[in-house]
Scaffold this motif. Structure first.
Motif, PDB file in Angstrom:
ATOM      1  N   ILE A  81      13.395  -3.688 -45.318  1.00 60.10           N
ATOM      2  CA  ILE A  81      13.280  -3.097 -43.986  1.00 60.10           C
ATOM      3  C   ILE A  81      12.988  -4.224 -42.997  1.00 60.10           C
ATOM      4  O   ILE A  81      11.923  -4.846 -43.051  1.00 60.10           O
ATOM      5  N   TYR A  82      13.948  -4.486 -42.109  1.00 60.48           N
ATOM      6  CA  TYR A  82      13.837  -5.615 -41.194  1.00 60.48           C
ATOM      7  C   TYR A  82      13.224  -5.172 -39.868  1.00 60.48           C
ATOM      8  O   TYR A  82      13.656  -4.172 -39.267  1.00 60.48           O
ATOM      9  N   LEU A  83      12.254  -5.925 -39.386  1.00 57.05           N
ATOM     10  CA  LEU A  83      11.658  -5.638 -38.085  1.00 57.05           C
ATOM     11  C   LEU A  83      12.681  -5.765 -36.970  1.00 57.05           C
ATOM     12  O   LEU A  83      12.644  -5.016 -35.983  1.00 57.05           O
ATOM     13  N   THR A  84      13.613  -6.701 -37.105  1.00 55.95           N
ATOM     14  CA  THR A  84      14.613  -6.900 -36.053  1.00 55.95           C
ATOM     15  C   THR A  84      15.496  -5.672 -35.846  1.00 55.95           C
ATOM     16  O   THR A  84      16.039  -5.472 -34.755  1.00 55.95           O
ATOM     17  N   ASP A  85      15.643  -4.820 -36.877  1.00 56.21           N
ATOM     18  CA  ASP A  85      16.445  -3.601 -36.721  1.00 56.21           C
ATOM     19  C   ASP A  85      15.788  -2.609 -35.763  1.00 56.21           C
ATOM     20  O   ASP A  85      16.451  -1.671 -35.275  1.00 56.21           O
ATOM     21  N   LEU A  86      14.503  -2.779 -35.491  1.00 54.91           N
ATOM     22  CA  LEU A  86      13.812  -1.914 -34.540  1.00 54.91           C
ATOM     23  C   LEU A  86      14.456  -1.998 -33.160  1.00 54.91           C
ATOM     24  O   LEU A  86      14.504  -1.019 -32.410  1.00 54.91           O
ATOM     25  N   VAL A  87      14.974  -3.180 -32.809  1.00 52.69           N
ATOM     26  CA  VAL A  87      15.537  -3.393 -31.477  1.00 52.69           C
ATOM     27  C   VAL A  87      16.744  -2.500 -31.256  1.00 52.69           C
ATOM     28  O   VAL A  87      16.837  -1.773 -30.251  1.00 52.69           O
ATOM     29  N   ALA A  88      17.694  -2.527 -32.180  1.00 48.92           N
ATOM     30  CA  ALA A  88      18.899  -1.717 -32.023  1.00 48.92           C
ATOM     31  C   ALA A  88      18.573  -0.233 -32.050  1.00 48.92           C
ATOM     32  O   ALA A  88      19.162   0.560 -31.280  1.00 48.92           O
ATOM     33  N   LEU A  89      17.632   0.158 -32.895  1.00 52.06           N
ATOM     34  CA  LEU A  89      17.263   1.565 -33.001  1.00 52.06           C
ATOM     35  C   LEU A  89      16.655   2.064 -31.698  1.00 52.06           C
ATOM     36  O   LEU A  89      17.003   3.142 -31.189  1.00 52.06           O
ATOM     37  N   ALA A  90      15.717   1.278 -31.139  1.00 50.15           N
ATOM     38  CA  ALA A  90      15.073   1.680 -29.882  1.00 50.15           C
ATOM     39  C   ALA A  90      16.072   1.682 -28.726  1.00 50.15           C
ATOM     40  O   ALA A  90      16.097   2.602 -27.900  1.00 50.15           O
ATOM     41  N   SER A  91      16.917   0.663 -28.664  1.00 51.63           N
ATOM     42  CA  SER A  91      17.878   0.557 -27.569  1.00 51.63           C
ATOM     43  C   SER A  91      18.869   1.714 -27.591  1.00 51.63           C
ATOM     44  O   SER A  91      19.199   2.287 -26.545  1.00 51.63           O
ATOM     45  N   ALA A  92      19.316   2.059 -28.784  1.00 47.58           N
ATOM     46  CA  ALA A  92      20.272   3.168 -28.896  1.00 47.58           C
ATOM     47  C   ALA A  92      19.657   4.488 -28.472  1.00 47.58           C
ATOM     48  O   ALA A  92      20.371   5.398 -28.022  1.00 47.58           O
ATOM     49  N   ALA A  93      18.348   4.597 -28.587  1.00 46.58           N
ATOM     50  CA  ALA A  93      17.656   5.821 -28.178  1.00 46.58           C
ATOM     51  C   ALA A  93      17.258   5.796 -26.707  1.00 46.58           C
ATOM     52  O   ALA A  93      16.549   6.694 -26.234  1.00 46.58           O
ATOM     53  N   GLY A  94      17.699   4.770 -25.977  1.00 47.22           N
ATOM     54  CA  GLY A  94      17.407   4.699 -24.553  1.00 47.22           C
ATOM     55  C   GLY A  94      16.041   4.142 -24.217  1.00 47.22           C
ATOM     56  O   GLY A  94      15.581   4.259 -23.079  1.00 47.22           O
TER      57      GLY A  94
END
Length: 471
Positions: free
Chosen positions: A202-215
């Motif tokens: 589980i990569y912390l960097t994946d948090l960025v894309a997840l949050a951005s996609a959710a606005g």
């Protein structure tokens, strides 16, 4: 609009990794830099931004990290190390009652400064974004993840270098690995991050894309201070970080009035304090909680550890361990002051002299080739060349007491416990096994009384007694 109310700040420091490339049984974050565990530097930087609490995520050698860092922090143990995102997720229960912002940092980035963290925190609050990343315009950092931005300037995602296509790899902005986030964002999105990757992590960097996609807006603070982004992955990185920290320390000292003749060969640990107008010559190492006064000259090739040195002291080619040297004394060349040695004002400890657990009084001299252990040497006494205190009888250590103004002739052996009175003298080559009264002269093997030192200076045949060279 961002809130103007005071915002609580916490931190999560990732310190669970084994550090395989360090090739060591020691926890990676505990490897020493300038005499201190690497992890301490990031904890110091966090103190500068006044975080309310710090959660250390530990794993490899967890008990060792707890013992070294102590009870001032909260700990979250990542028993299964499933990536950086999983590490932060492990820490969240320790922030269950916390509402505010969270700095997320790596424990192997000892060069991050409090000033950079304060700048990141301030930028995060000013922007109103849910997450802010520390980045740099540095395409030369080839192994760092690339920042992909949206048309409005917010960050869309981070792409790890190994996963970049040619267009992404050509991007100049890179992720430096420090984050500031709303704690609510972490609680909401970290559990959603998957592990569908080659490492099943589980990569912390994946948090960025997840949050951005959710606005949820993700911002970035670009820094020009690339040096502070250096992570320590192997012993070569460790050495490089040490060079940077040492250079910073010497720079601060020089601005405070200390002369460092050759910064490239001078090492000073963070706990050391040096007064103005002191000159440090090449090859000198100052360690631990050493305190140096004003107007001293240290070196060349001198090591001082956990010692106190007064004003206008000269030390050259010598080693001091937990010793004290008072004002205007001189030490060396090639002297060795062992723990609990105290050299009085204006005293002289010369070449190839070893002092251990002893007091050398004001103005006393131990000029050369002597061992003084478990002894007290009175003021203005002179210890001739080759003198030793025989302080160990094979079972226990014993004290030698030498009075004020005493003269110990060359190659004298003082068999402890023994007391040499004030103003007394020994002839060269004497072996003293009994106390010598004040003002007396003894000589021989074993030493026997000759006459009082304050009587006539010459024997009956007109020849001066052989007491050894005075220095």
């Amino acid at each position: 609009m961002p809130s103007q109310e005071p915002t609580p700040l916490a931190s999560i420091v990732l310190a669970a990794g084994k550090g395989t490339r360090m090739k060591s049984e020691r926890a990676k974050v505990l490897h020493p830099l300038l005499g201190r565990p690497m992890l301490f530097y990031i904890l110091d930087a966090l103190q500068e931004v006044q975080v309310e609490r710090t959660v250390l995520v530990i794993g490899h050698e967890a008990d060792q990290v707890r013992q070294v860092c102590g009870p001032a922090h909260r700990y979250a143990e990542q028993t299964l190390q499933r990536g950086t995102g999983h590490a932060v997720l492990t820490a969240l229960p320790s922030l269950e009652d916390f509402e505010g912002r969270v700095l997320i940092l790596y424990g192997d980035m000892p060069l991050l400064t409090g000033a950079i963290l304060q700048e990141l925190y301030a930028a995060h609050l000013a922007s109103g974004d849910d997450l802010t990343i520390l980045t740099a315009d540095a395409p030369e950092l080839r192994d760092f993840g690339r920042i992909v931005r949206l048309p409005d300037g917010h960050v869309e995602r981070i792409v790890e270098a190994r996963d970049c296509d040619p267009a992404e790899y050509a991007l100049r902005e890179v992720n430096l690995g420090a984050y500031c986030a709303k704690v609510g964002l972490l609680r909401e999105f970290l559990p959603r991050i998957g592990s569908q990757n080659a490492q099943n992590e589980i990569y912390l960097t994946d948090l960025v894309a997840l949050a951005s996609a959710a606005g949820r807006p993700v911002g970035a603070l670009q820094t020009a201070d690339l040096e502070s982004s250096l992570g320590v992955n192997n012993r070569a990185d460790l050495a490089q970080a040490g060079l940077v920290l040492n250079r910073r320390m010497l720079h601060r000292m020089m601005l405070d009035g200390v002369t460092v003749l050759d910064p490239g060969s001078t090492w000073v640990e963070p706990g050391v304090r040096v007064g103005p107008d002191t000159e440090i010559l090449p090859g000198t190492m100052l360690s631990g909680q050493t305190v140096i006064g004003t107007g001293c000259v240290l070196g060349p090739h001198t090591r001082v550890v956990d010692s106190r040195v007064g004003n206008r002291v000269r030390i050259q080619h010598s080693v001091l361990l937990q010793a004290e040297v008072e004002d205007e004394a001189t030490v060396g060349p090639f002297a060795y002051l062992r723990p609990d040695s105290r050299i009085g004002p204006g005293a002289r400890v010369g070449d190839f002299v070893e002092i251990k657990n002893s007091v050398i009084g004001a103005g006393a001299k131990v000029p050369h080739l002597s061992y003084v252990g478990d002894a007290e040497v009175g003021s203005r006494a002179n210890i001739g060349c080759g003198t030793i205190t025989c302080n160990y009888d094979g079972t226990a250590k014993h004290r030698t007491l030498i009075g004020e103004g005493a003269f110990i002739g060359s190659n004298t052996s003082l068999v402890a416990p023994v007391r040499i009175g004030a103003g007394a003298a020994t002839g060269a080559g004497s072996v003293v096994v009994r106390d010598v009264p004040a003002g007396a002269l003894v000589a021989g093997v074993p030493a026997r009384p000759m006459h009082r030192r304050d009587e006539a200076c010459h024997s009956a045949d007109g020849q001066a007694p052989n007491r050894g060279e005075e220095s």
